[in-house]
Design a protein around this motif. Sequence first.
Motif, PDB file in Angstrom:
ATOM      1  N   LYS A  16       0.675  -1.160   0.125  1.00  0.00           N
ATOM      2  CA  LYS A  16       0.082  -0.070   0.038  1.00  0.00           C
ATOM      3  C   LYS A  16       0.630   0.929  -0.493  1.00  0.00           C
ATOM      4  O   LYS A  16       1.894   1.176   0.459  1.00  0.00           O
ATOM      5  N   GLY A  17       0.163   2.461  -0.593  1.00  0.00           N
ATOM      6  CA  GLY A  17       0.808   3.752  -0.679  1.00  0.00           C
ATOM      7  C   GLY A  17       2.119   3.885  -1.994  1.00  0.00           C
ATOM      8  O   GLY A  17       1.571   2.834  -3.036  1.00  0.00           O
ATOM      9  N   ASN A  18       1.492   4.885  -2.043  1.00  0.00           N
ATOM     10  CA  ASN A  18       2.464   5.103  -2.796  1.00  0.00           C
ATOM     11  C   ASN A  18       4.449   5.475  -3.485  1.00  0.00           C
ATOM     12  O   ASN A  18       4.945   5.857  -2.666  1.00  0.00           O
ATOM     13  N   LEU A  19       4.504   4.343  -4.641  1.00  0.00           N
ATOM     14  CA  LEU A  19       6.032   4.077  -4.280  1.00  0.00           C
ATOM     15  C   LEU A  19       6.562   5.228  -4.651  1.00  0.00           C
ATOM     16  O   LEU A  19       7.617   5.295  -4.494  1.00  0.00           O
ATOM     17  N   VAL A  20       6.158   6.212  -6.023  1.00  0.00           N
ATOM     18  CA  VAL A  20       7.184   7.308  -6.095  1.00  0.00           C
ATOM     19  C   VAL A  20       7.556   8.181  -5.028  1.00  0.00           C
ATOM     20  O   VAL A  20       8.682   8.434  -4.955  1.00  0.00           O
ATOM     21  N   GLU A  21       6.339   8.412  -4.124  1.00  0.00           N
ATOM     22  CA  GLU A  21       6.313   8.881  -2.962  1.00  0.00           C
ATOM     23  C   GLU A  21       7.432   8.527  -1.734  1.00  0.00           C
ATOM     24  O   GLU A  21       7.794   9.379  -1.689  1.00  0.00           O
ATOM     25  N   SER A  22       7.039   6.974  -1.993  1.00  0.00           N
ATOM     26  CA  SER A  22       8.202   6.608  -0.842  1.00  0.00           C
ATOM     27  C   SER A  22       9.765   6.509  -0.926  1.00  0.00           C
ATOM     28  O   SER A  22      10.490   6.497  -0.475  1.00  0.00           O
ATOM     29  N   ARG A  23       9.645   6.786  -2.599  1.00  0.00           N
ATOM     30  CA  ARG A  23      11.509   6.503  -2.672  1.00  0.00           C
ATOM     31  C   ARG A  23      11.835   8.405  -2.453  1.00  0.00           C
ATOM     32  O   ARG A  23      13.408   8.082  -2.841  1.00  0.00           O
ATOM     33  N   ILE A  24      11.260   9.170  -2.566  1.00  0.00           N
ATOM     34  CA  ILE A  24      11.918  10.213  -2.727  1.00  0.00           C
ATOM     35  C   ILE A  24      12.760  10.851  -1.227  1.00  0.00           C
ATOM     36  O   ILE A  24      12.474  10.426   0.185  1.00  0.00           O
ATOM     37  N   THR A  25      14.237  11.359  -1.677  1.00  0.00           N
ATOM     38  CA  THR A  25      14.543  11.024  -0.510  1.00  0.00           C
ATOM     39  C   THR A  25      14.791  12.166   0.595  1.00  0.00           C
ATOM     40  O   THR A  25      14.176  13.514  -0.185  1.00  0.00           O
ATOM     41  N   PRO A  26      15.639  12.299   1.731  1.00  0.00           N
ATOM     42  CA  PRO A  26      14.958  14.158   2.221  1.00  0.00           C
ATOM     43  C   PRO A  26      15.884  15.392   1.291  1.00  0.00           C
ATOM     44  O   PRO A  26      15.760  16.431   1.290  1.00  0.00           O
ATOM     45  N   ASP A  33       8.567  18.925  -4.359  1.00  0.00           N
ATOM     46  CA  ASP A  33       8.198  19.829  -3.975  1.00  0.00           C
ATOM     47  C   ASP A  33       7.394  20.896  -5.214  1.00  0.00           C
ATOM     48  O   ASP A  33       6.847  21.315  -5.587  1.00  0.00           O
ATOM     49  N   ALA A  34       8.920  21.464  -5.749  1.00  0.00           N
ATOM     50  CA  ALA A  34       8.680  22.229  -6.680  1.00  0.00           C
ATOM     51  C   ALA A  34       8.372  21.277  -8.415  1.00  0.00           C
ATOM     52  O   ALA A  34       7.626  21.942  -9.145  1.00  0.00           O
ATOM     53  N   VAL A  35       8.813  20.168  -7.885  1.00  0.00           N
ATOM     54  CA  VAL A  35       7.627  19.139  -9.398  1.00  0.00           C
ATOM     55  C   VAL A  35       6.060  19.499  -9.458  1.00  0.00           C
ATOM     56  O   VAL A  35       5.831  19.378  -9.700  1.00  0.00           O
ATOM     57  N   LYS A  36       5.655  18.572  -7.931  1.00  0.00           N
ATOM     58  CA  LYS A  36       4.158  18.919  -7.796  1.00  0.00           C
ATOM     59  C   LYS A  36       3.634  20.061  -7.646  1.00  0.00           C
ATOM     60  O   LYS A  36       2.886  20.164  -8.248  1.00  0.00           O
ATOM     61  N   LYS A  37       4.382  20.873  -7.288  1.00  0.00           N
ATOM     62  CA  LYS A  37       4.368  22.440  -7.883  1.00  0.00           C
ATOM     63  C   LYS A  37       3.615  23.168  -9.079  1.00  0.00           C
ATOM     64  O   LYS A  37       2.870  24.258  -9.541  1.00  0.00           O
ATOM     65  N   LYS A  43      -0.177  23.752 -14.053  1.00  0.00           N
ATOM     66  CA  LYS A  43      -0.938  22.996 -15.247  1.00  0.00           C
ATOM     67  C   LYS A  43       0.471  22.754 -15.876  1.00  0.00           C
ATOM     68  O   LYS A  43      -0.274  22.362 -17.510  1.00  0.00           O
ATOM     69  N   VAL A  44       1.508  22.038 -15.545  1.00  0.00           N
ATOM     70  CA  VAL A  44       2.865  22.039 -17.005  1.00  0.00           C
ATOM     71  C   VAL A  44       2.718  20.512 -17.198  1.00  0.00           C
ATOM     72  O   VAL A  44       2.927  19.758 -15.853  1.00  0.00           O
ATOM     73  N   LYS A  45       3.108  20.106 -17.972  1.00  0.00           N
ATOM     74  CA  LYS A  45       3.148  18.897 -18.302  1.00  0.00           C
ATOM     75  C   LYS A  45       4.576  18.970 -18.542  1.00  0.00           C
ATOM     76  O   LYS A  45       4.954  18.970 -19.030  1.00  0.00           O
ATOM     77  N   LEU A  46       5.129  17.522 -17.505  1.00  0.00           N
ATOM     78  CA  LEU A  46       6.211  17.235 -17.576  1.00  0.00           C
ATOM     79  C   LEU A  46       6.456  15.450 -18.013  1.00  0.00           C
ATOM     80  O   LEU A  46       5.448  15.290 -17.720  1.00  0.00           O
ATOM     81  N   LYS A  47       7.457  15.648 -18.981  1.00  0.00           N
ATOM     82  CA  LYS A  47       7.740  14.227 -19.002  1.00  0.00           C
ATOM     83  C   LYS A  47       8.520  13.348 -18.065  1.00  0.00           C
ATOM     84  O   LYS A  47       9.773  13.794 -17.426  1.00  0.00           O
ATOM     85  N   PRO A  48       8.030  12.064 -17.728  1.00  0.00           N
ATOM     86  CA  PRO A  48       8.241  11.345 -16.646  1.00  0.00           C
ATOM     87  C   PRO A  48       9.748  10.862 -17.031  1.00  0.00           C
ATOM     88  O   PRO A  48      10.328  10.878 -16.060  1.00  0.00           O
ATOM     89  N   TYR A  49       9.997  10.891 -18.432  1.00  0.00           N
ATOM     90  CA  TYR A  49      11.369   9.680 -18.258  1.00  0.00           C
ATOM     91  C   TYR A  49      12.621  10.642 -18.365  1.00  0.00           C
ATOM     92  O   TYR A  49      13.293  10.241 -17.462  1.00  0.00           O
ATOM     93  N   LYS A  74      -1.526  11.008 -12.375  1.00  0.00           N
ATOM     94  CA  LYS A  74      -3.035  10.708 -11.333  1.00  0.00           C
ATOM     95  C   LYS A  74      -2.635  11.930 -10.249  1.00  0.00           C
ATOM     96  O   LYS A  74      -4.268  13.087 -10.454  1.00  0.00           O
ATOM     97  N   LEU A  75      -1.407  13.177 -10.497  1.00  0.00           N
ATOM     98  CA  LEU A  75      -1.682  14.123 -10.055  1.00  0.00           C
ATOM     99  C   LEU A  75      -2.074  15.403 -10.357  1.00  0.00           C
ATOM    100  O   LEU A  75      -2.332  16.485 -10.174  1.00  0.00           O
ATOM    101  N   SER A  76      -1.522  15.196 -11.851  1.00  0.00           N
ATOM    102  CA  SER A  76      -1.891  15.832 -13.227  1.00  0.00           C
ATOM    103  C   SER A  76      -3.896  16.068 -13.018  1.00  0.00           C
ATOM    104  O   SER A  76      -4.481  16.961 -12.921  1.00  0.00           O
ATOM    105  N   ASN A  77      -4.333  15.464 -13.035  1.00  0.00           N
ATOM    106  CA  ASN A  77      -5.877  14.916 -13.052  1.00  0.00           C
ATOM    107  C   ASN A  77      -6.684  15.479 -11.362  1.00  0.00           C
ATOM    108  O   ASN A  77      -7.963  15.615 -10.953  1.00  0.00           O
ATOM    109  N   GLY A  78      -5.458  15.791  -9.918  1.00  0.00           N
ATOM    110  CA  GLY A  78      -6.071  15.967  -8.957  1.00  0.00           C
ATOM    111  C   GLY A  78      -6.187  14.828  -8.060  1.00  0.00           C
ATOM    112  O   GLY A  78      -6.217  14.611  -7.669  1.00  0.00           O
TER     113      GLY A  78
END
Length: 78
Positions: A16-26, A33-37, A43-49, A74-78
């Motif tokens: 359970k939980g978000n894999l991406v968020e769980s791997r972000i280090t301090p 945080d800047a990416v999520k903002k 409303k900027v689309k960033l490339k996953p790769y 999921k993040l961009s869809n709210g």
Amino acid sequence: MTDIDKLLQQAEYGRKGNLVESRITPEATEFWDAVKKRITVDKVKLKPYTLCRILEDEYSIKISETAMHSYLRKLSNG
């Protein structure tokens, strides 16, 4: 000591939980945080790769492109 019941529950239902968020280090938190903002507020689309490469090259964080794509969608869809 490993919690056997917890491991068995994960094996039965999946982790359970978000894999991406769980791997972000301090160290990468400020960048992340800047990416999520950028995605949610600006409303900027960033490339996953590209994000995966930056995280791996700059912060030694390995995340699959598929997991990143799903997270960003999921993040961009709210």
